[in-house]
Design a protein around this motif. Structure first.
Motif, PDB file in Angstrom:
ATOM      1  N   LEU A 101       5.241  17.270 -12.499  1.00  0.00           N
ATOM      2  CA  LEU A 101       5.697  17.078 -11.167  1.00  0.00           C
ATOM      3  C   LEU A 101       5.911  15.604 -10.604  1.00  0.00           C
ATOM      4  O   LEU A 101       6.616  15.083  -9.962  1.00  0.00           O
ATOM      5  CB  LEU A 101       4.812  17.857 -10.263  1.00  0.00           C
ATOM      6  N   GLY A 102       5.089  14.838 -11.419  1.00  0.00           N
ATOM      7  CA  GLY A 102       4.969  13.344 -11.438  1.00  0.00           C
ATOM      8  C   GLY A 102       6.321  12.910 -11.645  1.00  0.00           C
ATOM      9  O   GLY A 102       6.869  11.621 -11.309  1.00  0.00           O
ATOM     10  N   GLY A 103       7.176  13.446 -12.451  1.00  0.00           N
ATOM     11  CA  GLY A 103       8.525  12.946 -12.964  1.00  0.00           C
ATOM     12  C   GLY A 103       8.675  13.449 -14.374  1.00  0.00           C
ATOM     13  O   GLY A 103       7.905  13.364 -15.257  1.00  0.00           O
ATOM     14  N   THR A 104       9.945  13.866 -14.730  1.00  0.00           N
ATOM     15  CA  THR A 104      10.280  14.371 -16.021  1.00  0.00           C
ATOM     16  C   THR A 104      11.580  13.308 -16.507  1.00  0.00           C
ATOM     17  O   THR A 104      12.544  13.759 -16.453  1.00  0.00           O
ATOM     18  CB  THR A 104      10.680  15.897 -16.107  1.00  0.00           C
ATOM     19  N   VAL A 105      10.952  12.076 -16.668  1.00  0.00           N
ATOM     20  CA  VAL A 105      12.032  11.059 -17.054  1.00  0.00           C
ATOM     21  C   VAL A 105      13.261  11.448 -17.898  1.00  0.00           C
ATOM     22  O   VAL A 105      14.313  11.407 -17.567  1.00  0.00           O
ATOM     23  CB  VAL A 105      11.431   9.900 -17.439  1.00  0.00           C
ATOM     24  N   ILE A 106      12.659  11.835 -19.167  1.00  0.00           N
ATOM     25  CA  ILE A 106      13.799  12.138 -20.037  1.00  0.00           C
ATOM     26  C   ILE A 106      14.526  13.357 -19.607  1.00  0.00           C
ATOM     27  O   ILE A 106      15.895  13.201 -19.917  1.00  0.00           O
ATOM     28  CB  ILE A 106      13.084  12.386 -21.512  1.00  0.00           C
ATOM     29  N   THR A 107      14.238  14.347 -19.166  1.00  0.00           N
ATOM     30  CA  THR A 107      14.920  15.333 -18.765  1.00  0.00           C
ATOM     31  C   THR A 107      16.156  14.737 -17.752  1.00  0.00           C
ATOM     32  O   THR A 107      17.217  15.521 -17.890  1.00  0.00           O
ATOM     33  CB  THR A 107      14.062  16.523 -18.060  1.00  0.00           C
ATOM     34  N   GLU A 108      15.659  14.399 -16.737  1.00  0.00           N
ATOM     35  CA  GLU A 108      16.432  13.801 -15.511  1.00  0.00           C
ATOM     36  C   GLU A 108      17.365  12.798 -16.097  1.00  0.00           C
ATOM     37  O   GLU A 108      18.329  13.090 -15.623  1.00  0.00           O
ATOM     38  CB  GLU A 108      15.357  13.095 -14.623  1.00  0.00           C
ATOM     39  N   THR A 109      17.176  11.923 -16.989  1.00  0.00           N
ATOM     40  CA  THR A 109      18.043  10.916 -17.706  1.00  0.00           C
ATOM     41  C   THR A 109      19.179  11.806 -18.638  1.00  0.00           C
ATOM     42  O   THR A 109      20.148  11.730 -18.181  1.00  0.00           O
ATOM     43  CB  THR A 109      17.332  10.053 -18.575  1.00  0.00           C
ATOM     44  N   THR A 110      18.586  12.850 -19.167  1.00  0.00           N
ATOM     45  CA  THR A 110      19.665  13.636 -20.231  1.00  0.00           C
ATOM     46  C   THR A 110      20.372  14.351 -19.291  1.00  0.00           C
ATOM     47  O   THR A 110      21.585  14.302 -19.944  1.00  0.00           O
ATOM     48  CB  THR A 110      18.682  14.400 -20.868  1.00  0.00           C
ATOM     49  N   PHE A 111      20.089  14.767 -18.338  1.00  0.00           N
ATOM     50  CA  PHE A 111      20.896  15.767 -17.436  1.00  0.00           C
ATOM     51  C   PHE A 111      21.553  15.072 -16.457  1.00  0.00           C
ATOM     52  O   PHE A 111      22.219  15.632 -15.395  1.00  0.00           O
ATOM     53  CB  PHE A 111      20.300  17.077 -17.275  1.00  0.00           C
ATOM     54  N   GLY A 112      21.408  13.801 -16.194  1.00  0.00           N
ATOM     55  CA  GLY A 112      21.886  13.002 -15.113  1.00  0.00           C
ATOM     56  C   GLY A 112      21.529  13.311 -13.612  1.00  0.00           C
ATOM     57  O   GLY A 112      22.130  13.616 -12.604  1.00  0.00           O
ATOM     58  N   LEU A 113      20.174  13.834 -13.422  1.00  0.00           N
ATOM     59  CA  LEU A 113      19.590  14.210 -12.403  1.00  0.00           C
ATOM     60  C   LEU A 113      18.559  13.252 -11.727  1.00  0.00           C
ATOM     61  O   LEU A 113      18.092  12.562 -12.420  1.00  0.00           O
ATOM     62  CB  LEU A 113      18.791  15.431 -12.665  1.00  0.00           C
ATOM     63  N   ASN A 114      18.664  13.082 -10.644  1.00  0.00           N
ATOM     64  CA  ASN A 114      18.189  12.041  -9.840  1.00  0.00           C
ATOM     65  C   ASN A 114      16.624  12.403  -9.085  1.00  0.00           C
ATOM     66  O   ASN A 114      16.573  12.778  -8.069  1.00  0.00           O
ATOM     67  CB  ASN A 114      18.760  11.332  -8.854  1.00  0.00           C
ATOM     68  N   GLY A 115      15.647  12.673 -10.247  1.00  0.00           N
ATOM     69  CA  GLY A 115      14.377  12.934  -9.486  1.00  0.00           C
ATOM     70  C   GLY A 115      13.173  11.940  -9.348  1.00  0.00           C
ATOM     71  O   GLY A 115      13.884  10.888  -9.579  1.00  0.00           O
ATOM     72  N   MET A 116      12.123  12.170  -9.376  1.00  0.00           N
ATOM     73  CA  MET A 116      11.012  11.323  -9.438  1.00  0.00           C
ATOM     74  C   MET A 116      11.131  10.490 -10.746  1.00  0.00           C
ATOM     75  O   MET A 116      10.669   9.178 -10.590  1.00  0.00           O
ATOM     76  CB  MET A 116       9.754  11.838  -9.250  1.00  0.00           C
ATOM     77  N   GLY A 117      11.234  10.902 -11.739  1.00  0.00           N
ATOM     78  CA  GLY A 117      10.950  10.193 -12.923  1.00  0.00           C
ATOM     79  C   GLY A 117      12.116   8.954 -12.916  1.00  0.00           C
ATOM     80  O   GLY A 117      11.721   8.006 -13.361  1.00  0.00           O
ATOM     81  N   ARG A 118      13.184   9.426 -12.571  1.00  0.00           N
ATOM     82  CA  ARG A 118      14.362   8.481 -12.866  1.00  0.00           C
ATOM     83  C   ARG A 118      14.171   7.324 -11.780  1.00  0.00           C
ATOM     84  O   ARG A 118      14.346   6.127 -11.950  1.00  0.00           O
ATOM     85  CB  ARG A 118      15.760   9.110 -12.745  1.00  0.00           C
ATOM     86  N   THR A 119      13.785   7.833 -10.611  1.00  0.00           N
ATOM     87  CA  THR A 119      13.511   7.022  -9.485  1.00  0.00           C
ATOM     88  C   THR A 119      12.352   5.664  -9.756  1.00  0.00           C
ATOM     89  O   THR A 119      12.595   4.572  -9.718  1.00  0.00           O
ATOM     90  CB  THR A 119      13.201   7.571  -8.246  1.00  0.00           C
TER      91      THR A 119
END
Ligand SMILES: Nc1ncnc2c1ncn2[C@@H]1O[C@H](COP(=O)(O)OP(=O)(O)OP(=O)(O)O)[C@@H](O)[C@H]1O
Ligand code: SF4
Ligand SMILES: [Mg+2]
Lengths: 375, 328
Positions: B265-283
């Protein structure tokens, strides 16, 4: 000393039946608390496990019978196949990893090879089991009462929750647990060792089984509690007319509570007879060894304990001939070549599997047993 | 129980306090001047000085920290250059995105939640189910297939799995739209279809771990004495396996799941980056790249809150499952 007249007290038809004489029923003599027909009859039971290292012959041709109201003791060193035998009676061996052959007849029904679902209905209802360590044998996450009630409800599907609870509280009361209604809601870890074993017994008795198999029920307990539990079992047996198979390492326990005894070595029966015959007039060198390796049955502290030299054999590569020969000081050429058959000693119902000639054996027995100042 | 909660919440607060102090010190007390990184182009010394004043960087560290914490609890006034009044929970102002950090978080946190929560449900169901079935069917083709699956899951990387999924379902079969985030309440179908590949990718990788864990746990439990007792009572197989074995086998799985979900929940950087989603991880990653200190601080704090909360929750769950655990 070994004359048939010296047979132990008790009705003569109460002895285990000799294998090879599968049906030796005598004309019914009215015997109030002992049934004529054995409740449990095991014939030529064999249990093999297929393991990565090879085939383990854990039980190799074991036969015995137990009548209602009687107690059969099974003794033998660790690994001799006692537990495997008892689990086979309940059909608890995994068919994918083991092969069970022979005949097991419980109350007239033959069980070996029956589908799981048929055997399951017998478990806990006709045949109940008590295990060695009640702490690990009870589920840590459920209350003691709930586990007993569950055992009741599975065989009384129409009994409601309330009825099962009442029954479980009754059973807790009956096995001598104080404040049973309060104890019902406690978890196993909140019970003392002795109380847990009482609870385990309550669970075993909840469906009024005709046969109880107790696998070292007192080994995990201290001596006073041990005696209480054995007394309890004896009382309940008298009350419910139950057949009991009692597995134990402890020959003192055997002397105290069993009627008949089976001595096992490496998956085979080496001696069998009434408790008096096996404990006082033992005929097999292995039994002599067992008797010398326990403190005197009268608790004589001066007696020297002589452990049996060597270790039990591998059940994958059994020694040829008599499996005990590598550890037996009386072993001869025949012992190394030929498996001794279980044959009558002459005393009624007393069987032994040893090549020693009977007269020599009797002479040796006198020596072996007096060395130990046995009772 | 109540005492346990009070104690745990107290220690959780202490942990969070420590995290906040440390991250605050790291970002605001580093020798590098944070303002240079924040200043838009054409910075002259006067302008830099003004920004410093506005950020309160000339105040003593303690009062900067106190101001920051007070903002979280009660909100505070940041001055006109930083959007004026900043309501609680005020996490400061980002010069990079030119908005209150709490607004950024409010936008990206739902994305991460929408990725992680359904994925966790999937990976738990799939992982535990697979693990249990393969334990019960040990040695059969099903078991071997499950082991193969776990091995694949353990050795493949998320961006690879993600890329394959995208290639197949979005660009070749065209069954799914290009992943994007639509709020659940706006349009549940678009929400799901935009995120389902992320769920699948995460669930695949995690369920492999959980399958292995629950298989091992189940095998161990099946050899326990109390399972033998349950069978000796005459219980049916489903009851023995479900009520007796699984109940005990699941405990460590629950523990690890709680911590994994908390962490994710703190951020799923790789998932967000791979799928182009702007969540906590990418932020968080973008903030680090841009030197966007208030945003970095906020994402670190929020991730810490999730981890700490997950820990408390796992303890509670553990006690609910295992009566031997006394909550003290
Ligand atoms: N499932 C199994 N797979 C393979 N071998 C087994 C299995 N169960 C038992 N055995 C083997 O069978 C032999 C007999 O075991 P068993 O448990 O009956 O001994 P025991 O007489 O009850 O001993 P103890 O006094 O230690 O309880 C042992 O050597 C044991 O390793
Ligand atoms: S048969 Fe031979 S080896 Fe076996 S117990 Fe008898 S004397 Fe010993
Ligand atoms: Mg045993």
């Amino acid at each position: 000393m070994d004359s048939p007249q010296a047979a132990p007290p008790g009705p003569p038809d109460a002895h285990p039946d000799a294998p090879g004489t599968p049906d030796d029923r005598r004309p019914a003599v009215p015997q109030p608390r002992v049934d004529d027909e054995p409740y449990l009859r095991v014939d030529d039971l064999r249990v093999r496990f297929d393991t990565a290292d090879g085939v383990v012959r854990a039980v190799d041709g074991v036969s015995f019978t137990v009548r209602r109201g009687r107690t059969l003791g099974i003794v033998g060193e660790s690994g001799s196949g006692k537990s495997v035998t008892s689990l086979a009676v309940l059909g608890l061996h995994d068919p994918r990893r083991s092969t069970v052959t022979g005949r097991i007849t419980v109350g007239g029904r033959q069980l070996v090879g029956l589908p799981e679902d048929r055997i399951r209905r017998l478990r806990g209802r006709d045949v109940a089991m008590i295990f060695q360590d009640p702490l690990s044998a009870l589920h840590p996450y459920y209350t003691v009462g709930r586990q007993i009630a569950e055992a009741y409800r599975v065989h009384h599907p129409r009994a409601g929750r309330r009825a099962a609870r009442t029954r479980a509280v009754d059973m807790l009361d009956r096995v001598g647990i104080p404040q049973p209604a309060r104890r019902y809601d406690q978890y196993p870890h909140e019970f003392s060792g002795g109380m847990r074993q009482r609870a385990m017994i309550a669970m075993a008795l909840v469906n009024d089984p005709a046969l109880i198999i107790a696998d070292e029920p007192t080994t995990a307990l201290d001596v006073t509690v041990q005696a209480q539990i054995l007394d309890l079992l004896a009382d309940l047996q008298a009350e419910f007319h139950t057949a009991i198979v009692l597995i134990t390492h402890d020959l003192g326990v055997v002397a105290q509570v069993t009627d008949d005894v089976l001595v096992m070595y490496a998956g085979r029966v080496v001696e069998q007879g009434s408790a008096t015959q096996v404990l006082r007039r033992a005929q097999h060198p292995y039994t002599w060894g067992l008797l010398s390796s326990v403190p005197s049955l009268h608790g004589d502290p001066d007696a020297d304990l002589v452990p049996i030299p060597g270790n039990p054999p591998s059940l994958i590569h059994l020694p040829p001939g008599c499996a005990f020969h590598p550890r037996c000081r009386y072993a001869g050429d025949r012992s190394r070549a030929e498996v001794p058959r279980l044959v009558p000693t002459g005393a009624d119902g007393h069987l032994v599997a040893c090549h020693l000639p009977p007269d020599e054996r009797t002479r040796l027995a006198a020596g072996a047993l007096s060395e130990r100042r046995l009772p | 129980m109540a005492r346990f909660l009070v104690k745990r919440l107290f220690s959780a607060t202490l942990t969070l306090f420590a995290v906040s102090v440390l991250s605050f010190l790291m970002f605001f007390a580093l020798p590098r001047d944070p303002v240079t990184g924040m200043c838009p182009k054409n910075c002259n010394p006067e302008r830099l000085e003004r920004v410093r004043q506005e950020l309160g960087l000339r105040d003593p560290l303690i009062s900067q920290y106190a101001g920051y914490m007070k903002g979280i609890v009660t909100g505070r006034d940041l001055g006109s250059a930083q959007g004026g009044r900043c309501d609680a929970p005020c996490l400061g102002w980002s010069y990079v995105s030119n908005e209150a950090v709490s607004d950024t978080i409010a936008r990206v946190l739902p994305v991460t939640l929408s990725i992680v929560v359904p994925a966790a449900v999937l990976w738990l169901l799939l992982g535990v189910g697979l693990g249990v079935v393969s334990a019960l069917r040990r040695g059969t083709w099903l078991d071997r297939a499950a082991i193969g699956f776990s091995l694949a899951g353990a050795s493949l990387q998320l961006y690879f799995v993600g890329a394959v999924l995208l290639l197949v379902f979005v660009y070749t079969l065209r069954w799914l739209p290009v992943p994007s985030y639509t709020p659940l309440l706006d349009d549940p179908v678009r929400w799901a279809s935009g995120l389902v590949l992320a769920w699948l990718a995460l669930a695949f990788l995690f369920s492999a771990i959980y399958a292995r864990l629950s298989r091992a746990q189940m095998l161990e439990t099946l050899s326990e004495d109390f399972v033998r007792t349950a069978r000796a009572k005459g219980l049916s197989q489903p009851t023995v396996y479900g009520r007796h074995a699984l109940r005990a086998a699941i405990t460590p799985v629950v523990t690890i799941a709680g911590l994994d979900v908390g962490g994710a929940l703190g951020g799923t950087v790789i998932t967000e980056t791979t799928f182009g989603l702007n969540g906590m991880g990418r932020t968080a990653v973008d903030a680090v790249r841009a030197g966007d200190l208030p945003t970095i601080m906020a994402t670190v704090l929020i991730a810490a809150v999730f981890v700490v909360l997950a820990n408390v929750l796992v303890d509670l769950l553990y006690a609910a499952i295992d009566p031997r655990v006394r909550l003290r």
